[in-house]
Write a protein that holds these residues in place. Structure first.
Motif, mmCIF file in Angstrom:
data_model
loop_
_atom_site.group_PDB
_atom_site.id
_atom_site.type_symbol
_atom_site.label_atom_id
_atom_site.label_comp_id
_atom_site.label_asym_id
_atom_site.label_seq_id
_atom_site.Cartn_x
_atom_site.Cartn_y
_atom_site.Cartn_z
ATOM 1 N N GLY A 51 13.046 40.862 9.103
ATOM 2 C CA GLY A 51 12.631 40.196 7.874
ATOM 3 C C GLY A 51 11.136 40.273 7.644
ATOM 4 N N VAL A 52 10.363 40.035 8.691
ATOM 5 C CA VAL A 52 8.904 40.119 8.572
ATOM 6 C C VAL A 52 8.474 41.556 8.290
ATOM 7 N N ALA A 53 9.107 42.520 8.988
ATOM 8 C CA ALA A 53 8.756 43.926 8.777
ATOM 9 C C ALA A 53 9.089 44.369 7.356
ATOM 10 N N LEU A 54 10.242 43.951 6.849
ATOM 11 C CA LEU A 54 10.643 44.329 5.493
ATOM 12 C C LEU A 54 9.683 43.748 4.459
ATOM 13 N N ALA A 55 9.377 42.459 4.595
ATOM 14 C CA ALA A 55 8.476 41.815 3.636
ATOM 15 C C ALA A 55 7.087 42.432 3.696
ATOM 16 N N GLY A 56 6.568 42.643 4.903
ATOM 17 C CA GLY A 56 5.232 43.223 5.046
ATOM 18 C C GLY A 56 5.154 44.634 4.507
ATOM 19 N N THR A 57 6.210 45.414 4.735
ATOM 20 C CA THR A 57 6.223 46.793 4.258
ATOM 21 C C THR A 57 6.236 46.853 2.736
ATOM 22 N N LEU A 58 7.059 46.030 2.107
ATOM 23 C CA LEU A 58 7.145 46.040 0.645
ATOM 24 C C LEU A 58 5.807 45.653 0.012
ATOM 25 N N VAL A 59 5.158 44.632 0.550
ATOM 26 C CA VAL A 59 3.872 44.204 -0.011
ATOM 27 C C VAL A 59 2.820 45.285 0.174
ATOM 28 N N ALA A 60 2.789 45.889 1.373
ATOM 29 C CA ALA A 60 1.776 46.910 1.644
ATOM 30 C C ALA A 60 1.999 48.178 0.820
ATOM 31 N N SER A 61 3.254 48.589 0.658
ATOM 32 C CA SER A 61 3.528 49.858 -0.024
ATOM 33 C C SER A 61 3.436 49.747 -1.541
ATOM 34 N N LEU A 62 3.664 48.549 -2.081
ATOM 35 C CA LEU A 62 3.649 48.381 -3.526
ATOM 36 C C LEU A 62 2.327 47.846 -4.066
ATOM 37 N N ALA A 63 1.400 47.531 -3.168
ATOM 38 C CA ALA A 63 0.118 46.976 -3.612
ATOM 39 C C ALA A 63 -0.646 48.015 -4.433
ATOM 40 N N PRO A 64 -1.298 47.599 -5.515
ATOM 41 C CA PRO A 64 -2.073 48.552 -6.323
ATOM 42 C C PRO A 64 -3.270 49.063 -5.536
ATOM 43 N N PRO A 65 -3.708 50.276 -5.773
ATOM 44 C CA PRO A 65 -4.870 50.820 -5.052
ATOM 45 C C PRO A 65 -6.100 49.928 -5.231
ATOM 46 N N ALA A 66 -6.926 49.900 -4.195
ATOM 47 C CA ALA A 66 -8.144 49.086 -4.248
ATOM 48 C C ALA A 66 -9.036 49.549 -5.400
#
Length: 490
Positions: A414-429
């Motif tokens: 659950g933590v890995a799934l949530a962290g991955t989705l947030v990291a991969s979908l975050a807009p570029p800096a």
């Protein structure tokens, strides 16, 4: 047969009170440790001159040791007795906590965390086995009021207490806080804790231990590394593939060997198997939300660690409420309806959290977390009770071992799934993209997991649970009286 405890200050402590006291205290420390240490990592890095990427060994060492010794817990309880195993695990965890506080280097801290993981890996399965043997089937729902306490409060209290200790004292106190609880629980257990003899241990299953420990450790390591390193990196794919392979091989081995370390035939029990399938997506979604929600509060709303922890705490109050309500509703509604209602309620609340990421308001966030805790608590309490009602006493150690292996894997996923989705979908800096969009998608994905759990809960048989309760209920007729035969014409 009722197991009596010894006399303390002239009064006899019941086995139920002794097991409850030790189990709740020990499990509280072990569960809280998984969240309280995360808050202290930045301070630990500053003291040791290590950047954030180099601190992963502090948690990975603990997690790997935990994974290796969970499968071993059942065999140790059968070989040396539940009392000796539980007290040894409690001593190891408490001693390692004190050593962690004295660590003068990252290497020493990692080593002490491994020792802490050994104790933690044994505590929960053996403690749960003792609870199941101390409480008859008809009384286990009442015991859930106490069993749910560490599960409900510890994950939410960890960040709050950890943030306060780091801010007002130092990171050493996130480990020292375990000492008074551990010492008191150990002394209480030495005086009052009875033993629950099992069927005895067969020859030690070396291949089973190596395969199960290595497989679970590799899977948990891969899930922990995936959000930072990516699901396609070699550091994730290699251990994940190896872990899944080891677990597949150990399943075949344990079903064929004459002396399995974990008797997997317990999973043939339809009620136990179904409840585990329900708890798997629920645990993943719940731990994913507990990871995601404070992160959203800190990164997007500007909360500090302490206040984000306080904002998460209503979840614990909701779970405690559920633990009090379930025993009163269980007989009238049955576990299936409670589990479906809990899963459906969690879906609604997590979808609400996804919508609130666009327009968050504290007056909505706090009640939402309370309702999430209540919903998940309804499902957890009902499912954990139903899971063991048809498991024979001789296999409780195997069942609790499998439950804890599932719980650790579900939480890590659950933590890995949530962290991955947030990291991969975050807009570029540096861009003007919607910062809340990744959280929204992650919450909706976790809601989908709860929906799966609610649908799986429809397969739980209320009739089997009722029959098990009736079979376990004491006969109210006087001793020696004959059981009436069937009525004429029936």
């Amino acid at each position: 047969m009722t197991v009596e405890g010894p006399r303390v200050f002239g009064s006899r402590i019941s086995a139920k009170a002794a097991v409850c006291g030790v189990f709740v205290a020990a499990n509280f420390m072990a569960i809280m440790d998984t969240t309280i240490v995360n808050v202290a990592l930045p301070a630990i890095g500053r003291d040791f001159g290590v950047d954030a990427s180099g601190l992963s060994s502090v948690n990975v060492g603990y997690l790997v040791a935990l994974a290796v010794f969970i499968p071993l817990s059942g065999w140790l309880g059968r070989r040396f007795g539940t009392r000796r195993t539980a007290l040894t695990a409690l001593l190891l965890f408490t001693l390692a906590s004190g050593l962690c506080a004295t660590a003068g280097s990252l290497e020493a801290l990692t080593g002490y965390r491994v020792l802490q993981g050994v104790g933690g890996g044994l505590l929960a399965p053996v403690g749960m086995t003792m609870m199941l043997r101390a409480f008859p089937v008809a009384e286990r729902l009442r015991a859930q009021r106490y069993v749910m306490l560490p599960t409900a409060v510890a994950p939410a209290l960890g960040p709050v207490l950890g943030g306060w200790l780091v801010d007002t004292a130092s990171w050493h106190w996130v480990f020292l806080v375990n000492l008074p609880v551990g010492v008191l629980a150990l002394l209480f257990g030495l005086v009052t804790l009875p033993d629950f003899p099992g069927p005895g241990a067969d020859r030690f299953d070396v291949p089973g231990f190596l395969l199960a420990g290595a497989g679970l450790a590799a899977v948990l390591y891969a899930l922990t590394a995936a959000p930072d390193r990516g699901w396609t990196s070699a550091d994730t794919v290699a251990p994940l593939a190896a872990g899944v392979t080891f677990l597949a091989v150990v399943t075949l081995w344990e079903l064929r060997t004459r002396h399995p370390m974990i008797d997997l035939r317990v999973a043939r029990d339809q009620l136990f198997r179904t409840t585990q399938l329900v708890l798997l997506p629920t645990g993943a979604a719940f731990m994913g939300v507990l990871y995601l929600y404070p992160q959203f509060l800190q990164t997007d709303l500007g909360y500090d660690a302490l206040h984000s922890g306080l904002a998460t705490f209503p979840e614990a109050l909701g779970m405690l409420t559920a633990s009090q309500v379930v025993p009163r509703l269980h007989e009238r509604t049955g576990p299936r309806r409670l589990m479906v209602a809990g899963g459906a309620g969690a879906v609604v609340v997590i979808v609400l959290l996804a919508l609130l990421t666009a327009a968050p308001h504290p007056l909505a966030l706090y009640p939402a977390l309370y309702l999430l805790g209540t919903s998940v608590g309804l499902l957890f309490a009902s499912a954990q009770n139903a899971a063991f009602v048809t498991v024979p006493p001789s296999r409780t150690a195997d069942a609790t071992t499998l439950l804890n292996m599932q719980r650790q894997t579900a939480g890590a996923f659950g933590v890995a799934l949530a962290g991955t989705l947030v990291a991969s979908l975050a807009p570029p800096a540096g861009t003007d993209g919607d910062d809340t969009y990744p959280y929204r998608i992650a919450f909706l994905t976790l809601a989908a997991l709860c929906l799966c759990a609610a649908l799986l809960a429809l397969r739980v048989s209320d009739r089997r649970v009722r029959d098990a309760y009736r079979a376990a209920a004491p006969d109210p007729r006087p001793a020696g009286s004959a059981r009436p035969g069937p009525a004429a014409g029936s």
